[in-house]
Design a protein around this motif. Structure first.
Motif, short mmCIF file in Angstrom:
data_model
loop_
_atom_site.label_atom_id
_atom_site.label_comp_id
_atom_site.label_asym_id
_atom_site.label_seq_id
_atom_site.Cartn_x
_atom_site.Cartn_y
_atom_site.Cartn_z
N GLY A 13 2.35 -9.02 -46.58
CA GLY A 13 2.78 -9.89 -47.68
C GLY A 13 2.20 -11.29 -47.56
N ALA A 17 -0.44 -13.05 -50.16
CA ALA A 17 -0.14 -14.36 -50.75
C ALA A 17 -1.25 -15.36 -50.42
N TYR A 18 -1.71 -15.38 -49.18
CA TYR A 18 -2.79 -16.28 -48.79
C TYR A 18 -4.06 -16.00 -49.58
N ILE A 21 -3.69 -17.23 -53.19
CA ILE A 21 -3.72 -18.69 -53.27
C ILE A 21 -5.12 -19.21 -52.96
#
Length: 54
Positions: A13, A17-18, A21
């Motif tokens: 997760g 997310a990284y 972004i």
């Protein structure tokens, strides 16, 4: 075993997310490619079933 699974899921997760972004354009491109693949597969299955019936 359950603890390991939880750690792996959290790590996955955080990685997702990284990635979103850090490079949203590339992430969107990968999602689009994935959905196109799923769409093509569903279309092929539909055509196969149609040919089986005929």
């Amino acid at each position: 075993m359950v603890q390991t699974k939880k750690v792996v899921l959290w790590g996955l997760g955080i990685f997702v997310a990284y990635t979103i972004i850090h490079s949203p354009a590339r992430s969107a491109e990968l999602v689009q490619i994935g959905f196109e693949g799923i769409s093509d597969a569903a279309k092929s299955i539909g055509e196969f079933m149609t040919h089986l019936i005929n």
